[in-house]
Design a protein around this motif. Structure first.
Motif, PDB file in Angstrom:
ATOM      1  N   ASP A   1       0.034   5.864  -6.137  1.00  0.00           N
ATOM      2  CA  ASP A   1      -1.247   5.596  -5.481  1.00  0.00           C
ATOM      3  C   ASP A   1      -1.386   4.130  -5.095  1.00  0.00           C
ATOM      4  N   ASN A   2      -1.123   3.818  -3.839  1.00  0.00           N
ATOM      5  CA  ASN A   2      -1.484   2.527  -3.248  1.00  0.00           C
ATOM      6  C   ASN A   2      -0.911   1.336  -4.032  1.00  0.00           C
TER       7      ASN A   2
ATOM      8  N   THR B   1      -0.405   4.623 -10.877  1.00  0.00           N
ATOM      9  CA  THR B   1      -1.212   3.466 -10.478  1.00  0.00           C
ATOM     10  C   THR B   1      -0.704   2.212 -11.185  1.00  0.00           C
TER      11      THR B   1
ATOM     12  N   ASN C   1       0.820  -1.222   0.000  1.00  0.00           N
ATOM     13  CA  ASN C   1       0.000   0.000   0.000  1.00  0.00           C
ATOM     14  C   ASN C   1       0.850   1.267   0.000  1.00  0.00           C
TER      15      ASN C   1
ATOM     16  N   LYS D   1      -0.814  13.566  -5.640  1.00  0.00           N
ATOM     17  CA  LYS D   1      -0.463  12.167  -5.402  1.00  0.00           C
ATOM     18  C   LYS D   1       0.191  11.601  -6.663  1.00  0.00           C
TER      19      LYS D   1
ATOM     20  N   THR E   1       5.018   8.396   1.735  1.00  0.00           N
ATOM     21  CA  THR E   1       3.936   9.119   2.398  1.00  0.00           C
ATOM     22  C   THR E   1       3.114   8.186   3.275  1.00  0.00           C
ATOM     23  N   SER E   2       2.793   7.015   2.750  1.00  0.00           N
ATOM     24  CA  SER E   2       2.118   5.985   3.535  1.00  0.00           C
ATOM     25  C   SER E   2       2.437   4.627   2.934  1.00  0.00           C
TER      26      SER E   2
ATOM     27  N   THR F   1       2.203   4.751  -1.013  1.00  0.00           N
ATOM     28  CA  THR F   1       1.681   5.971  -1.615  1.00  0.00           C
ATOM     29  C   THR F   1       2.711   7.086  -1.434  1.00  0.00           C
ATOM     30  N   LYS F   2       2.803   7.944  -2.454  1.00  0.00           N
ATOM     31  CA  LYS F   2       3.704   9.089  -2.372  1.00  0.00           C
ATOM     32  C   LYS F   2       2.981  10.325  -2.884  1.00  0.00           C
ATOM     33  N   SER F   3       2.989  11.376  -2.074  1.00  0.00           N
ATOM     34  CA  SER F   3       2.380  12.642  -2.460  1.00  0.00           C
ATOM     35  C   SER F   3       3.382  13.764  -2.300  1.00  0.00           C
TER      36      SER F   3
END
Length: 389
Positions: free
Chosen positions: A19-20, A228, A7, A16, A55-56, A9-11
């Motif tokens: 994405d995931n 993506t 999962n 973004k 990022t997450s 993610t980078k913004s």
């Protein structure tokens, strides 16, 4: 798993860019991050290396989470697009440099004492053996005392690979390392990197926009678009069963033909042709679809022959062992080309030197032993693997 992105993610502020992303590869696999410029593949590689923050999500290497570690503690080697060799150092010193820095002390920065200490490490039996063994594997033994400016592009690339190899890292990260080479040298270097992976093992993560590099080198491909993940699988899976029309059109030269068709009551209708679908291919009433056929699954026949689609030859390209023929279909639409304009053209590959000429009227016969169906509104694959009979 050797490498896992969970999962991720980078913004950048509100934008973004990744994405995931979920990717898992096993030990000794060769992962290729493939996609057009700006799709986020280099950003993913930099996050794996620790040059960009996440990022997450999480990144794991050899069962250990590494996204919170500094780059120096991740046990990874990075090969840059520009080679990033030190011009004032010989090939020997360039390859040995990671081993020297492994023993770095603050006083290495002192002009005289630091230089003597670095030379002592470089000449130590352990470092000398590793450097010479690496140079032998890459056919660089005779170049060890030369400087990067005296080397060709391919030789510099091998030095950059040697500098990564000598560390014996858990993962090799490569950011479009062949993009600065000419076509002939790229082909040779593709083979060298593939053989290197087979010899030394380890996990390789390789970024490219070149589908030929991806298909010939990768054991797994992650195809990206606008940050993506479009499809993740083996080269054969991505080529034979593309997940959507984007993958279908990105992979293959020429790309897959997408012809407007309808599926009703278990029958595929393409223009005036009505063809029964094999059992289990798709929902028998899925409606408007794109019929996906590789250029090699089409052949040219006489105009009006039974079971063919009529069209006009608009392009003939002779490329040696085969010819590529473009045909404009009568009354049928095909998927939009790259600039979004509607088209009616399909591409056909024929063996040898085709005698067809522009303006010639022909029939097109479709080999439906291997085909794909895609929903015409969403572009998603219809029927999974069942569209291969």
């Amino acid at each position: 798993m050797a490498l896992k992105l969970a999962n991720v993610t980078k913004s950048f502020e509100a934008h973004k860019v990744i994405d995931n992303i979920d990717i898992e590869v096993g030990d000794d696999e060769f992962l290729v991050l493939l996609g057009p410029s700006g799709c986020g593949k280099s950003t993913i590689l930099r996050m794996i290396a620790g040059l960009e923050s996440v990022t997450s999500g999480e990144i794991h290497l050899a069962g250990h989470r590494v996204d919170q570690l500094p780059p120096s503690e991740r046990d990874m080697a990075f090969v840059f697009q520009s080679y990033a060799l030190y011009p004032h150092m010989t090939v020997r010193r360039n390859i040995a440099f990671p081993l020297i820095m492994r023993r770095h002390r603050w006083w290495f920065h002192l002009p005289v004492i630091g230089g003597l200490a670095k030379r002592r490490i470089e000449r130590s039996p352990e470092v000398r053996e590793k450097v010479e063994r690496t140079a032998e594997m890459l056919a660089l033994t005779k170049m060890l005392d030369r400087y990067p400016r005296t080397l060709s592009g391919g030789q510099r690339q091998r030095v950059a690979l040697g500098r990564a190899m000598v560390r014996q890292p858990s993962a090799f990260l490569m950011d479009e390392p062949l993009s600065n080479l000419d076509a002939k040298l790229r082909t040779a270097m593709r083979a060298e990197i593939t053989q290197l992976h087979q010899r030394v093992g380890g996990t390789f993560v390789y970024v490219t926009h070149d589908q030929i590099e991806a298909m010939t080198m990768g054991s797994r491909i992650a195809l990206l678009r606008d940050g993506t993940l479009q499809q993740f699988g083996t080269p054969r899976e991505i080529y034979e069963t593309p997940a959507n029309t984007y993958v279908a059109r990105f992979i293959g030269t020429p790309p897959m033909n997408l012809i407007a068709a309808e599926v009703t009551q278990g029958t595929l209708t393409v223009g005036a042709l009505r063809l029964p679908l094999p059992d289990g291919t798709a929902d028998g009433n899925c409606g408007a679809v794109w019929l996906g056929l590789r250029p090699g699954a089409l052949r040219l026949t006489a105009l009006g022959a039974p079971g063919t689609l009529p069209g006009t030859v608009c392009l003939v390209e002779h490329i040696g062992a085969e010819s590529v023929v473009g045909v404009t279909l009568d009354g049928l639409h095909t998927a939009h080309d790259d600039d979004g304009a509607p088209t009616r053209e399909v591409m056909v590959t024929l063996p040898g030197y085709a005698a067809h000429k522009a303006g010639e009227r022909v029939g097109i016969a479709c080999d439906l032993t291997a085909f794909s169906l895609f929903d015409r509104s969403s572009g998603a694959r219809v029927g999974g693997d069942a569209a291969r009979s």
